[in-house]
Write an enzyme that holds these catalytic residues in place. Structure first.
Site, PDB file in Angstrom:
ATOM      1  N   GLY A  13      96.690  28.174 -18.412  1.00 31.12           N
ATOM      2  CA  GLY A  13      97.323  27.518 -19.565  1.00 31.12           C
ATOM      3  C   GLY A  13      98.830  27.447 -19.352  1.00 31.12           C
ATOM      4  N   ILE A  15     102.981  27.595 -19.714  1.00 28.33           N
ATOM      5  CA  ILE A  15     103.897  28.708 -19.956  1.00 28.33           C
ATOM      6  C   ILE A  15     103.837  29.035 -21.450  1.00 28.33           C
ATOM      7  CG2 ILE A  15     106.278  29.523 -19.726  1.00 28.33           C
ATOM      8  CD1 ILE A  15     107.012  27.344 -17.972  1.00 28.33           C
ATOM      9  N   THR A  21      98.303  37.663 -24.044  1.00 28.76           N
ATOM     10  CA  THR A  21      97.739  38.123 -25.320  1.00 28.76           C
ATOM     11  C   THR A  21      96.216  38.099 -25.255  1.00 28.76           C
ATOM     12  OG1 THR A  21      99.636  37.158 -26.419  1.00 28.76           O
ATOM     13  CG2 THR A  21      97.780  37.713 -27.834  1.00 28.76           C
ATOM     14  N   TYR A  57     115.183  29.270 -11.633  1.00 25.79           N
ATOM     15  CA  TYR A  57     115.460  28.422 -12.791  1.00 25.79           C
ATOM     16  C   TYR A  57     116.921  27.943 -12.794  1.00 25.79           C
ATOM     17  CZ  TYR A  57     111.020  28.756 -15.291  1.00 25.79           C
ATOM     18  OH  TYR A  57     109.707  28.621 -15.671  1.00 25.79           O
ATOM     19  N   GLN A  68     108.354  29.852  -4.508  1.00 23.60           N
ATOM     20  CA  GLN A  68     106.950  29.460  -4.551  1.00 23.60           C
ATOM     21  C   GLN A  68     106.143  30.139  -3.441  1.00 23.60           C
ATOM     22  OE1 GLN A  68     106.771  27.667  -7.357  1.00 23.60           O
ATOM     23  NE2 GLN A  68     104.609  28.192  -7.216  1.00 23.60           N
ATOM     24  N   GLU A  91      95.077  36.388 -14.694  1.00 25.36           N
ATOM     25  CA  GLU A  91      96.042  35.472 -15.310  1.00 25.36           C
ATOM     26  C   GLU A  91      96.599  34.584 -14.199  1.00 25.36           C
ATOM     27  OE1 GLU A  91      99.225  37.456 -17.303  1.00 25.36           O
ATOM     28  OE2 GLU A  91     100.162  35.582 -17.960  1.00 25.36           O
ATOM     29  N   ARG A  92      96.299  33.320 -14.290  1.00 24.53           N
ATOM     30  CA  ARG A  92      96.693  32.342 -13.270  1.00 24.53           C
ATOM     31  C   ARG A  92      96.038  32.625 -11.931  1.00 24.53           C
ATOM     32  NH1 ARG A  92      99.303  28.470 -14.998  1.00 24.53           N
ATOM     33  NH2 ARG A  92     100.971  28.604 -16.535  1.00 24.53           N
TER      34      ARG A  92
HETATM   35  P1  TTP Z   1     103.261  31.873 -16.775  1.00 22.90           P
HETATM   36  O1  TTP Z   1     102.367  32.050 -15.604  1.00 22.90           O
HETATM   37  O2  TTP Z   1     102.928  30.679 -17.551  1.00 22.90           O
HETATM   38  O3  TTP Z   1     103.234  33.190 -17.666  1.00 22.90           O
HETATM   39  P2  TTP Z   1     103.638  33.411 -19.203  1.00 22.90           P
HETATM   40  O4  TTP Z   1     104.332  34.727 -19.277  1.00 22.90           O
HETATM   41  O5  TTP Z   1     104.362  32.236 -19.741  1.00 22.90           O
HETATM   42  O6  TTP Z   1     102.196  33.503 -19.824  1.00 22.90           O
HETATM   43  P3  TTP Z   1     101.729  33.664 -21.327  1.00 22.90           P
HETATM   44  O7  TTP Z   1     102.905  33.582 -22.245  1.00 22.90           O
HETATM   45  O8  TTP Z   1     100.742  32.547 -21.522  1.00 22.90           O
HETATM   46  O9  TTP Z   1     101.074  35.006 -21.398  1.00 22.90           O
HETATM   47  O10 TTP Z   1     104.714  31.830 -16.211  1.00 22.90           O
HETATM   48  C1  TTP Z   1     105.608  32.875 -16.077  1.00 22.90           C
HETATM   49  C2  TTP Z   1     106.914  32.271 -15.578  1.00 22.90           C
HETATM   50  O11 TTP Z   1     106.832  32.011 -14.176  1.00 22.90           O
HETATM   51  C3  TTP Z   1     107.206  30.939 -16.247  1.00 22.90           C
HETATM   52  O12 TTP Z   1     108.588  30.849 -16.497  1.00 22.90           O
HETATM   53  C4  TTP Z   1     106.819  29.914 -15.190  1.00 22.90           C
HETATM   54  C5  TTP Z   1     107.088  30.643 -13.898  1.00 22.90           C
HETATM   55  N1  TTP Z   1     106.244  30.209 -12.783  1.00 22.90           N
HETATM   56  C6  TTP Z   1     106.775  29.377 -11.829  1.00 22.90           C
HETATM   57  O13 TTP Z   1     107.937  28.972 -11.923  1.00 22.90           O
HETATM   58  N2  TTP Z   1     106.012  29.030 -10.748  1.00 22.90           N
HETATM   59  C7  TTP Z   1     104.721  29.444 -10.626  1.00 22.90           C
HETATM   60  O14 TTP Z   1     104.053  29.094  -9.647  1.00 22.90           O
HETATM   61  C8  TTP Z   1     104.169  30.300 -11.646  1.00 22.90           C
HETATM   62  C9  TTP Z   1     102.747  30.761 -11.514  1.00 22.90           C
HETATM   63  C10 TTP Z   1     104.969  30.654 -12.698  1.00 22.90           C
END
Ligand code: TTP
Length: 222
Positions: A13, A15, A21, A57, A68, A91-92
């Protein structure tokens, strides 16, 4: 009676859609019967003192390929591990990394075409080695709701994240996962996708999480 059957679930899902949760909620329901893999974000924010997530970022053109590659490694460590417990929830995965994040980097031109090709080569190699996936739970959130939650949680690394970026990730998730016939990941058969409407309030979601957990447990009696 004990059995060697394992059930491998990916939780996907956008970000801030609520993946952690969901996992926190089902953890006590499964207890010792499941291994629950939260995302290795602590490794991305501290590699020998360097915060790669923060750097990527702030300077995406400079650090995206590096970041990556590291994400791929940390995901592979989790996914290639032997399945010992009867159930595994992660998760992911290498797959969302491939079909969502690497695609986003290509679209935004944060990586070069060659860097894209290298990431895909790694993906093919690693994903073929990981155990088959039995089900994907897609926590589907409207991008507005995801962005609101992201702003609210105020993770310092994510300050530069824009609404446009969340929209793009949403579109890529939809393209990949909003499929009634399931999708193929690393095996020949189609993997079913369970879509959860995450825009509902947490109280209603908890009821749904509880019934999903019980359904998975009862239909795959170990
Ligand atoms: P998410 O994997 O979406 O985790 P989250 O903490 O937002 O999950 P949730 O609130 O649904 O529990 O991403 C974590 C951070 O890492 C988010 O800023 C996106 C970044 N990210 C990347 O930039 N590249 C990637 O390949 C992945 C997997 C995450």
């Amino acid at each position: 009676m004990a059995s060697s059957k394992k059930y491998n679930v990916l939780v996907e899902g956008n970000i801030a859609s609520g993946k952690s949760t969901f996992l926190d909620y089902i953890r006590p329901i499964f207890g010792k019967r499941a291994i629950i893999n939260n995302e290795p974000i602590s490794q991305w924010t501290n590699l020998n003192g360097r915060n790669l997530l923060k750097e990527v970022y702030r300077y995406p053109a400079k650090f995206s390929f590096q970041f990556q590659t590291f994400v791929q490694l940390t995901m592979a460590r989790i996914q290639l591990a032997e399945l010992n417990e009867p159930f595994r929830f992660s998760e992911r995965s290498l797959f969302s990394e491939r079909f969502v994040f690497i695609e986003a980097l290509k679209i935004l031109q944060h990586i070069t075409p060659t860097e894209y090709d290298i990431l895909l080569e790694w993906f093919s190699f690693l994903s073929e080695k990981s155990p088959p996936v039995d089900e994907i739970i897609y926590l589907r959130t409207s991008p507005n709701v995801a962005f609101e939650r992201l702003v609210e949680r105020n993770r310092q690394e994510e300050q530069p994240v824009t609404k446009d970026y969340v929209n793009l990730l949403h579109t890529l998730h939809e393209h990949w996962l909003n499929q009634s016939c399931g999708i193929r990941v690393n095996s020949a058969r189609h993997v079913p996708i369970r879509i959860v409407d995450q825009n509902k309030g947490l109280n209603r979601l908890k009821v749904e999480y509880y019934s999903i957990a019980n359904e998975i447990m009862n239909e795959n009696v170990i």
